[in-house]
Design an enzyme around this catalytic site. Sequence first.
Site, mmCIF file in Angstrom:
data_model
loop_
_atom_site.group_PDB
_atom_site.id
_atom_site.type_symbol
_atom_site.label_atom_id
_atom_site.label_comp_id
_atom_site.label_asym_id
_atom_site.label_seq_id
_atom_site.Cartn_x
_atom_site.Cartn_y
_atom_site.Cartn_z
ATOM 1 C CG HIS A 5 -15.242 -57.287 -54.561
ATOM 2 N ND1 HIS A 5 -14.634 -58.163 -53.993
ATOM 3 C CD2 HIS A 5 -15.828 -56.174 -55.276
ATOM 4 C CE1 HIS A 5 -13.974 -56.755 -52.703
ATOM 5 N NE2 HIS A 5 -14.396 -55.702 -54.252
ATOM 6 C CE LYS B 125 -11.821 -56.816 -56.370
ATOM 7 N NZ LYS B 125 -11.257 -55.581 -56.826
HETATM 8 N N1 NAD Z 1 -10.725 -46.994 -56.779
HETATM 9 C C1 NAD Z 1 -11.834 -47.133 -56.986
HETATM 10 O O1 NAD Z 1 -12.442 -47.367 -55.777
HETATM 11 C C2 NAD Z 1 -12.887 -48.118 -57.695
HETATM 12 C C3 NAD Z 1 -13.454 -48.758 -58.058
HETATM 13 C C4 NAD Z 1 -15.034 -49.281 -59.088
HETATM 14 C C5 NAD Z 1 -13.642 -50.021 -60.023
HETATM 15 N N2 NAD Z 1 -12.551 -49.670 -60.220
HETATM 16 C C6 NAD Z 1 -11.530 -49.664 -61.373
HETATM 17 O O2 NAD Z 1 -11.775 -49.341 -62.512
HETATM 18 C C7 NAD Z 1 -11.476 -49.781 -63.497
HETATM 19 C C8 NAD Z 1 -12.568 -50.034 -64.329
HETATM 20 O O3 NAD Z 1 -13.667 -50.304 -63.984
HETATM 21 P P1 NAD Z 1 -15.029 -50.083 -64.870
HETATM 22 O O4 NAD Z 1 -16.316 -50.891 -63.941
HETATM 23 O O5 NAD Z 1 -15.263 -49.271 -65.245
HETATM 24 O O6 NAD Z 1 -14.464 -51.883 -66.462
HETATM 25 P P2 NAD Z 1 -14.441 -51.446 -67.565
HETATM 26 O O7 NAD Z 1 -14.008 -53.097 -67.995
HETATM 27 O O8 NAD Z 1 -16.692 -51.366 -67.461
HETATM 28 O O9 NAD Z 1 -14.307 -50.278 -67.959
HETATM 29 C C9 NAD Z 1 -12.844 -50.150 -68.543
HETATM 30 C C10 NAD Z 1 -12.975 -49.675 -69.383
HETATM 31 O O10 NAD Z 1 -11.196 -48.739 -69.982
HETATM 32 C C11 NAD Z 1 -11.460 -48.778 -71.011
HETATM 33 N N3 NAD Z 1 -9.979 -48.907 -71.859
HETATM 34 C C12 NAD Z 1 -9.127 -49.864 -71.537
HETATM 35 N N4 NAD Z 1 -8.183 -50.080 -72.628
HETATM 36 C C13 NAD Z 1 -7.957 -48.572 -72.138
HETATM 37 C C14 NAD Z 1 -7.030 -47.753 -73.298
HETATM 38 N N5 NAD Z 1 -5.377 -47.916 -73.295
HETATM 39 N N6 NAD Z 1 -7.442 -46.797 -72.702
HETATM 40 C C15 NAD Z 1 -8.565 -46.239 -72.514
HETATM 41 N N7 NAD Z 1 -8.934 -46.760 -71.928
HETATM 42 C C16 NAD Z 1 -9.810 -48.067 -72.606
HETATM 43 C C17 NAD Z 1 -12.051 -49.585 -71.941
HETATM 44 O O11 NAD Z 1 -12.894 -49.941 -73.035
HETATM 45 C C18 NAD Z 1 -13.262 -49.976 -70.829
HETATM 46 O O12 NAD Z 1 -14.027 -48.978 -71.353
HETATM 47 C C19 NAD Z 1 -11.288 -50.796 -62.929
HETATM 48 O O13 NAD Z 1 -9.900 -51.293 -62.757
HETATM 49 C C20 NAD Z 1 -11.440 -51.616 -61.494
HETATM 50 O O14 NAD Z 1 -11.447 -51.988 -60.938
HETATM 51 C C21 NAD Z 1 -11.848 -49.005 -59.318
#
Ligand code: NAD
Length: 255
Positions: free
Chosen positions: A143, A147
């Site tokens: 990754h 991460k």
């Molecule tokens: N399951 C999957 O296939 C998959 C794929 C990609 C990413 N992810 C996961 O998705 C999550 C987000 O990834 P990302 O790359 O977009 O991260 P990112 O940091 O770009 O976005 C996360 C967002 O969540 C917001 N946030 C934080 N606390 C919050 C709250 N209490 N209420 C609402 N919003 C809040 C932040 O302000 C930020 O904008 C991570 O946990 C990542 O590991 C999962």
Amino acid sequence: MTIRVGVVGAGGRMGRSICAAVGADPALELVAAVDPGAVGADASGLKISGELKALADAGAEVVVDFTVAAASRVTVPWLAMHGMHAVVGTTGLSDADVDTFRAAFSGSNCFMTSNFAISAVLMMRFAELASPYFETAEIVELHHDGKADAPSGTAITTAKRMAAASGDWAPDRTQHEVLPGARGGVGPAGIRIHAVRLRGVQAHQEVIFGTAGQSLTIRQDSYDNSSYIPGILLACKRVGSVPGLTVGLDKYMDL
Ligand SMILES: NC(=O)c1ccc[n+]([C@@H]2O[C@H](COP(=O)([O-])OP(=O)(O)OC[C@H]3O[C@@H](n4cnc5c(N)ncnc54)[C@H](O)[C@@H]3O)[C@@H](O)[C@H]2O)c1
């Protein structure tokens, strides 16, 4: 009739792509976007709110959560309490969190998976099928270096499923680990998991199987966040009709 969808974490990397994809899907309608870190910003024509209440005010039926584990632990039970279906992609949630979510959803449904990429779902299924034919296997996940958690949720899920598919894994015969950690983390059934963190890569995994005189490598690559979108849209459309908590996209793909 379109399904009314809200997105929590709408200002994040995934959230922005999800808002755009929901907005572009004729079967779905983006009705609310929430992210306390991006209040007032535009999300595919909607203003991002800082409050979960915006989801209820907009009459969201399905809410997609891509945030951080600490936030999901608050948001997901709140969605259950308000009778909304949840599609959860946030990683770093524990088995205890999953149990809490399962208990919370009775009037509405919840779907979670550590990986929405359809190629990753197939990779895990193929690994499960191969497991009974090999005595040794290791997982290498790669990754980007931003991460937070290691190993990935996908690697742990893969190992769990391989452990369940075969009870016949050979013990590790390493006698001296010269550099601590050189043999990776020990997953279910002793399956070793190696987490590689590199700038420039996205999300990749190899499952390498070995037995006398032959090996098999199953490799999956997600090159960018667009790889998750078809799985997320599928989950938004299916979550309303599958009762309770469902874990893993394979359940919606009838694999
Ligand atoms: N399951 C999957 O296939 C998959 C794929 C990609 C990413 N992810 C996961 O998705 C999550 C987000 O990834 P990302 O790359 O977009 O991260 P990112 O940091 O770009 O976005 C996360 C967002 O969540 C917001 N946030 C934080 N606390 C919050 C709250 N209490 N209420 C609402 N919003 C809040 C932040 O302000 C930020 O904008 C991570 O946990 C990542 O590991 C999962």
